[in-house]
Design a protein around this motif. Structure first.
Motif, PDB file in Angstrom:
ATOM      1  N   ILE A  22      28.838  41.616  23.232  1.00 24.13           N
ATOM      2  CA  ILE A  22      30.290  41.520  23.420  1.00 24.13           C
ATOM      3  C   ILE A  22      30.988  41.369  22.070  1.00 24.13           C
ATOM      4  O   ILE A  22      32.023  41.995  21.815  1.00 24.13           O
ATOM      5  CB  ILE A  22      30.641  40.362  24.366  1.00 24.13           C
ATOM      6  CG1 ILE A  22      30.193  40.702  25.796  1.00 24.13           C
ATOM      7  CG2 ILE A  22      32.137  40.061  24.346  1.00 24.13           C
ATOM      8  CD1 ILE A  22      30.297  39.558  26.772  1.00 24.13           C
ATOM      9  N   GLY A  23      30.423  40.565  21.178  1.00 25.00           N
ATOM     10  CA  GLY A  23      31.015  40.378  19.858  1.00 25.00           C
ATOM     11  C   GLY A  23      31.054  41.663  19.049  1.00 25.00           C
ATOM     12  O   GLY A  23      32.060  41.989  18.403  1.00 25.00           O
ATOM     13  N   LEU A  24      29.964  42.421  19.100  1.00 27.04           N
ATOM     14  CA  LEU A  24      29.922  43.691  18.358  1.00 27.04           C
ATOM     15  C   LEU A  24      30.919  44.706  18.927  1.00 27.04           C
ATOM     16  O   LEU A  24      31.575  45.429  18.168  1.00 27.04           O
ATOM     17  CB  LEU A  24      28.499  44.261  18.379  1.00 27.04           C
ATOM     18  CG  LEU A  24      27.475  43.470  17.566  1.00 27.04           C
ATOM     19  CD1 LEU A  24      26.069  44.001  17.811  1.00 27.04           C
ATOM     20  CD2 LEU A  24      27.819  43.493  16.082  1.00 27.04           C
ATOM     21  N   ILE A  25      31.032  44.766  20.231  1.00 29.08           N
ATOM     22  CA  ILE A  25      32.016  45.662  20.845  1.00 29.08           C
ATOM     23  C   ILE A  25      33.417  45.287  20.395  1.00 29.08           C
ATOM     24  O   ILE A  25      34.218  46.150  20.029  1.00 29.08           O
ATOM     25  CB  ILE A  25      31.901  45.634  22.388  1.00 29.08           C
ATOM     26  CG1 ILE A  25      30.612  46.319  22.824  1.00 29.08           C
ATOM     27  CG2 ILE A  25      33.119  46.301  23.037  1.00 29.08           C
ATOM     28  CD1 ILE A  25      30.284  46.152  24.305  1.00 29.08           C
ATOM     29  N   ALA A  26      33.722  43.995  20.382  1.00 32.17           N
ATOM     30  CA  ALA A  26      35.050  43.536  19.978  1.00 32.17           C
ATOM     31  C   ALA A  26      35.365  43.901  18.531  1.00 32.17           C
ATOM     32  O   ALA A  26      36.489  44.281  18.214  1.00 32.17           O
ATOM     33  CB  ALA A  26      35.165  42.028  20.174  1.00 32.17           C
ATOM     34  N   ILE A  27      34.373  43.812  17.668  1.00 33.78           N
ATOM     35  CA  ILE A  27      34.615  44.058  16.244  1.00 33.78           C
ATOM     36  C   ILE A  27      34.624  45.550  15.908  1.00 33.78           C
ATOM     37  O   ILE A  27      35.504  46.030  15.210  1.00 33.78           O
ATOM     38  CB  ILE A  27      33.576  43.321  15.388  1.00 33.78           C
ATOM     39  CG1 ILE A  27      33.807  41.810  15.488  1.00 33.78           C
ATOM     40  CG2 ILE A  27      33.634  43.771  13.930  1.00 33.78           C
ATOM     41  CD1 ILE A  27      32.712  40.979  14.861  1.00 33.78           C
ATOM     42  N   PHE A  28      33.638  46.292  16.410  1.00 29.78           N
ATOM     43  CA  PHE A  28      33.467  47.668  15.964  1.00 29.78           C
ATOM     44  C   PHE A  28      34.146  48.710  16.840  1.00 29.78           C
ATOM     45  O   PHE A  28      34.202  49.877  16.452  1.00 29.78           O
ATOM     46  CB  PHE A  28      31.978  47.987  15.820  1.00 29.78           C
ATOM     47  CG  PHE A  28      31.340  47.217  14.701  1.00 29.78           C
ATOM     48  CD1 PHE A  28      31.687  47.463  13.388  1.00 29.78           C
ATOM     49  CD2 PHE A  28      30.413  46.223  14.967  1.00 29.78           C
ATOM     50  CE1 PHE A  28      31.118  46.752  12.354  1.00 29.78           C
ATOM     51  CE2 PHE A  28      29.836  45.501  13.947  1.00 29.78           C
ATOM     52  CZ  PHE A  28      30.185  45.763  12.632  1.00 29.78           C
ATOM     53  N   LEU A  29      34.640  48.323  17.981  1.00 23.84           N
ATOM     54  CA  LEU A  29      35.370  49.250  18.843  1.00 23.84           C
ATOM     55  C   LEU A  29      36.741  48.681  19.181  1.00 23.84           C
ATOM     56  O   LEU A  29      37.046  48.389  20.340  1.00 23.84           O
ATOM     57  CB  LEU A  29      34.575  49.539  20.123  1.00 23.84           C
ATOM     58  CG  LEU A  29      33.221  50.199  19.933  1.00 23.84           C
ATOM     59  CD1 LEU A  29      32.479  50.273  21.253  1.00 23.84           C
ATOM     60  CD2 LEU A  29      33.369  51.578  19.315  1.00 23.84           C
ATOM     61  N   GLY A  31      39.487  50.014  19.468  1.00 20.26           N
ATOM     62  CA  GLY A  31      40.300  50.859  20.322  1.00 20.26           C
ATOM     63  C   GLY A  31      40.058  50.612  21.804  1.00 20.26           C
ATOM     64  O   GLY A  31      40.818  51.079  22.646  1.00 20.26           O
ATOM     65  N   ILE A  32      39.001  49.866  22.106  1.00 19.90           N
ATOM     66  CA  ILE A  32      38.721  49.584  23.523  1.00 19.90           C
ATOM     67  C   ILE A  32      39.911  48.807  24.103  1.00 19.90           C
ATOM     68  O   ILE A  32      40.491  47.976  23.424  1.00 19.90           O
ATOM     69  CB  ILE A  32      37.400  48.799  23.666  1.00 19.90           C
ATOM     70  CG1 ILE A  32      36.954  48.745  25.103  1.00 19.90           C
ATOM     71  CG2 ILE A  32      37.531  47.408  23.119  1.00 19.90           C
ATOM     72  CD1 ILE A  32      35.535  48.204  25.260  1.00 19.90           C
ATOM     73  N   THR A  33      40.237  49.084  25.330  1.00 19.21           N
ATOM     74  CA  THR A  33      41.408  48.408  25.903  1.00 19.21           C
ATOM     75  C   THR A  33      41.134  46.928  26.093  1.00 19.21           C
ATOM     76  O   THR A  33      39.999  46.500  26.299  1.00 19.21           O
ATOM     77  CB  THR A  33      41.790  49.015  27.261  1.00 19.21           C
ATOM     78  OG1 THR A  33      40.719  48.775  28.169  1.00 19.21           O
ATOM     79  CG2 THR A  33      42.089  50.485  27.162  1.00 19.21           C
ATOM     80  N   LEU A  34      42.189  46.173  26.046  1.00 17.89           N
ATOM     81  CA  LEU A  34      42.066  44.735  26.214  1.00 17.89           C
ATOM     82  C   LEU A  34      41.590  44.387  27.624  1.00 17.89           C
ATOM     83  O   LEU A  34      40.873  43.416  27.818  1.00 17.89           O
ATOM     84  CB  LEU A  34      43.409  44.056  25.922  1.00 17.89           C
ATOM     85  CG  LEU A  34      43.879  44.157  24.478  1.00 17.89           C
ATOM     86  CD1 LEU A  34      45.283  43.603  24.329  1.00 17.89           C
ATOM     87  CD2 LEU A  34      42.918  43.428  23.565  1.00 17.89           C
ATOM     88  N   GLU A  35      41.961  45.203  28.586  1.00 20.35           N
ATOM     89  CA  GLU A  35      41.506  44.935  29.956  1.00 20.35           C
ATOM     90  C   GLU A  35      39.992  45.066  30.072  1.00 20.35           C
ATOM     91  O   GLU A  35      39.348  44.248  30.728  1.00 20.35           O
ATOM     92  CB  GLU A  35      42.176  45.873  30.947  1.00 20.35           C
ATOM     93  CG  GLU A  35      43.598  45.488  31.259  1.00 20.35           C
ATOM     94  CD  GLU A  35      44.198  46.335  32.355  1.00 20.35           C
ATOM     95  OE1 GLU A  35      43.510  46.583  33.361  1.00 20.35           O
ATOM     96  OE2 GLU A  35      45.353  46.734  32.202  1.00 20.35           O
ATOM     97  N   VAL A 150      43.890  40.787  16.998  1.00 18.83           N
ATOM     98  CA  VAL A 150      43.339  39.880  15.992  1.00 18.83           C
ATOM     99  C   VAL A 150      42.483  38.812  16.667  1.00 18.83           C
ATOM    100  O   VAL A 150      41.388  38.482  16.201  1.00 18.83           O
ATOM    101  CB  VAL A 150      44.473  39.232  15.160  1.00 18.83           C
ATOM    102  CG1 VAL A 150      43.942  38.106  14.283  1.00 18.83           C
ATOM    103  CG2 VAL A 150      45.170  40.281  14.319  1.00 18.83           C
ATOM    104  N   ILE A 151      42.960  38.299  17.781  1.00 20.71           N
ATOM    105  CA  ILE A 151      42.203  37.287  18.501  1.00 20.71           C
ATOM    106  C   ILE A 151      40.884  37.881  19.000  1.00 20.71           C
ATOM    107  O   ILE A 151      39.845  37.218  18.986  1.00 20.71           O
ATOM    108  CB  ILE A 151      43.044  36.705  19.648  1.00 20.71           C
ATOM    109  CG1 ILE A 151      44.182  35.864  19.059  1.00 20.71           C
ATOM    110  CG2 ILE A 151      42.191  35.875  20.598  1.00 20.71           C
ATOM    111  CD1 ILE A 151      45.243  35.473  20.048  1.00 20.71           C
ATOM    112  N   ILE A 152      40.907  39.132  19.427  1.00 20.11           N
ATOM    113  CA  ILE A 152      39.675  39.786  19.875  1.00 20.11           C
ATOM    114  C   ILE A 152      38.680  39.891  18.730  1.00 20.11           C
ATOM    115  O   ILE A 152      37.487  39.635  18.899  1.00 20.11           O
ATOM    116  CB  ILE A 152      39.981  41.168  20.483  1.00 20.11           C
ATOM    117  CG1 ILE A 152      40.623  40.975  21.852  1.00 20.11           C
ATOM    118  CG2 ILE A 152      38.735  42.022  20.599  1.00 20.11           C
ATOM    119  CD1 ILE A 152      41.166  42.230  22.459  1.00 20.11           C
TER     120      ILE A 152
END
Length: 179
Positions: A22-29, A31-35, A150-152
């Motif tokens: 989950i952390g890697l997705i948040a940092i490196f992607l 553009g992924i939607t917040l939902e 930023v929080i993500i």
């Protein structure tokens, strides 16, 4: 309790790996939607809650305080389900809570800097910190979407470190289980 935790060392590995993903997705992607990220976080809370409840059954038979794991598990499941139901509300609420915290902290830091003026030098650093906190709060309030990104990113960094710590703990517990 240590023996129970050691018996379920593998659950710490799984929780840690999920947190790191989950952390890697948040940092490196970004553009992924917040939902979608909210749903992933909700899934983590849900799975984490299920594993905590599973751990409670092992501790119950050993006479340990099993209800702590059940409470932790129920909290994770409830938060996970709420995140699935209201992902936008969850994200907005988080941003607004952080903004409120930063605003209150900033005001209190400025007040404290005036009170410290007589006691220490460079009290202006605390006032500057307070101004920075207030500016951060205003940015979050004016543009919660940018603040959420930023929080993500920050949450992603946190999730990676949290996951690594869980894996290291699982590793130590595995050694205890093998003894």
């Amino acid at each position: 309790m240590e023996k129970v935790l050691a018996r379920y060392w593998w659950s710490f590995y799984i929780r840690g790996i999920i947190a790191i993903i989950i952390g890697l997705i948040a940092i490196f992607l970004p553009g992924i939607t917040l939902e979608i990220l909210a749903v992933l976080i909700g899934a983590f809370f849900l799975v984490d809650g299920i594993f905590s409840i599973a751990a409670s059954f092992g501790s119950k038979s050993s006479g340990q305080r099993w209800w702590i794991f059940i409470l932790e598990g129920v909290a994770g499941i409830v938060i996970g389900v709420l995140t699935f139901i209201w992902p936008q509300v969850t994200i907005l609420a988080l941003v607004l809570l952080i903004a409120a915290w930063a605003l209150i902290t900033g005001i209190l830091e400025i007040i404290a800097s005036f009170k410290l003026r007589k006691l220490i030098e460079n009290e202006w650093l605390l006032a500057l910190s307070g101004i920075l906190s207030i500016l951060f709060a205003l940015i979050l309030l004016i543009s919660p979407g940018a603040g959420a990104v930023v929080i993500i990113w920050l949450s992603g960094v946190y999730a990676i470190f949290f996951g690594l710590l869980l894996i290291f703990l699982g590793r130590k517990l595995k050694r205890v289980a093998l003894q």
